[in-house]
Design an enzyme around this catalytic site. Structure first.
Site, PDB file in Angstrom:
ATOM      1  N   CYS A 131       0.748  -1.217  -0.050  1.00 17.44           N
ATOM      2  CA  CYS A 131      -0.081   0.104   0.070  1.00 17.44           C
ATOM      3  C   CYS A 131       0.965   1.245   0.073  1.00 17.44           C
ATOM      4  O   CYS A 131       0.513   2.336  -0.724  1.00 17.44           O
ATOM      5  CB  CYS A 131      -0.985   0.039   1.130  1.00 17.44           C
ATOM      6  SG  CYS A 131      -0.160  -0.456   2.865  1.00 17.44           S
ATOM      7  N   HIS A 244      -2.760   6.424   4.644  1.00 15.06           N
ATOM      8  CA  HIS A 244      -1.329   6.449   4.935  1.00 15.06           C
ATOM      9  C   HIS A 244      -0.844   8.022   4.237  1.00 15.06           C
ATOM     10  O   HIS A 244      -1.492   8.521   3.280  1.00 15.06           O
ATOM     11  CB  HIS A 244      -0.574   5.336   3.885  1.00 15.06           C
ATOM     12  CG  HIS A 244      -0.805   4.372   4.433  1.00 15.06           C
ATOM     13  ND1 HIS A 244      -1.702   3.930   5.874  1.00 15.06           N
ATOM     14  CD2 HIS A 244      -0.384   2.872   4.165  1.00 15.06           C
ATOM     15  CE1 HIS A 244      -1.485   2.613   5.833  1.00 15.06           C
ATOM     16  NE2 HIS A 244      -0.823   1.858   4.921  1.00 15.06           N
TER      17      HIS A 244
END
Length: 338
Positions: A131, A244
């Site tokens: 990710c 994130h």
């Protein structure tokens, strides 16, 4: 596009659940959807286009008639079952780390290296990157195409959802415990995550870097198709549920101004530039959550490098960092190859 039979492995997990939602939201042409998970999830149902589909136990013969299999159940499950799915005729798009560094298996971010999907024919498997790597390379590739990137130094601030549902629950629980003056007992992480930052994601290697940090090192080279790029990462788990964030510093072969980088990124696929500090406008994890794009801001010339650019990169780790990237791969696969 023709309709195909699709399986989602790990369907009841955070990413698997999001894969099912993403297939529906993007109107992916699913003929039949098979939801697969461990024995303990059998009996659960997930909604898909208004229909409740029961979860089945993942078994060796689960892939009969399946044409595309989206895996998000961990590396050990993928290593066991992905080759079986491929042998049964399915093309596997695997979200785990099991196959990412296999030289004959493509590692794909559709905005960066969609042509690599053609290599699925080697073993019937396509790897979905980590990710934190995905969102970074979406932002790096347009810059690299104009002024070759020599090195990247990145610090990540990663949401607990990257660890899964248990970690989301742990953060919720710890916040409640602390507000009620109760003791906190970490279970998922080695230390308290609520109101804390842990510079530790995955296991440590002998070189002092974690597995997560080395994923960014190796995966960036493979996806960008340039072994000369060097990457040094520090990956930090922060008390955020979704999204994130990354502070990215890069050295380029030739000088680009901050305005030139903004212009490049404003035209880049999958990127949204949010960059007006005078109005307090910059990417935020809470605003990226639930969104498909990679958001970039705080673009400035890096004071540490002669030809340097620094920027802040944010994306929803469960969507673009996992489920959406896999579905985008499936869309290209179906459109061009199946």
């Amino acid at each position: 596009m023709k309709e195909v039979n699709v399986a989602v492995v790990g369907a009841t997990g955070a990413v698997g659940n999001e894969m099912v939602k993403t297939l529906e939201q993007r109107n992916f042409p699913v003929k039949n959807l098979r939801l697969l998970a461990s024995k303990r999830s059998v009996g659960k149902k997930l909604k898909f286009h208004g229909e409740e589909i029961p979860v089945e136990e993942l078994k060796e013969d689960s892939f009969e008639g399946i044409e595309i299999a989206l895996f998000s159940a961990g590396a050990s499950v993928s290593k066991q079952f992905a080759p079986l799915a491929a042998a049964a005729g399915a093309v596997v798009i695997d979200n785990s780390s099991a196959f990412r560094q296999e030289p004959d298996i493509p590692l794909v971010v559709p905005e960066v290296n969609p042509h690599a999907i053609a290599q699925y024919k080697n073993r019937g498997i396509i790897a979905n990157p980590n990710c934190s790597t995905i969102q970074m390379v979406v932002a790096l590739k347009p810059i690299h195409d104009v002024a070759k990137i020599k090195r990247v130094i990145v610090a990540t601030y990663q949401a607990v959802s990257g660890t899964g549902q248990k970690a989301i629950h742990e953060l919720e629980t710890q916040v409640r415990q602390l507000f009620n003056f109760q003791p906190v007992t970490p279970q998922v992480y080695p230390h308290q995550i609520a109101f804390n930052c842990l510079p530790h994601i995955d296991i440590f290697f002998e070189n002092g870097y974690t597995k997560e940090e080395m994923k960014m090192y190796y995966e960036t080279k493979k996806i960008m198709e340039d072994d000369s790029i060097v990457v040094s990462a520090t990956c930090v788990r922060v008390p955020v549920f979704y999204g994130h964030s990354e502070a990215v510093h890069m050295e380029l072969e030739k000088k680009l101004t901050a305005d030139e980088v903004r212009e490049i990124l404003s035209k880049a696929p999958g990127v949204v530039v949010v960059d007006n500090p005078s109005q307090n406008l910059y990417p935020l994890a809470i605003e990226a959550a639930g969104k498909d794009e990679v958001f970039v801001g705080r673009i400035r010339e890096d004071l540490a490098f002669e030809n340097g650019i620094a920027m802040w990169v944010v994306a929803d780790n469960i969507r673009k960092g996992a489920a959406l990237n896999a579905v985008q791969i499936a869309e290209i696969l179906l459109e061009k190859y199946l």
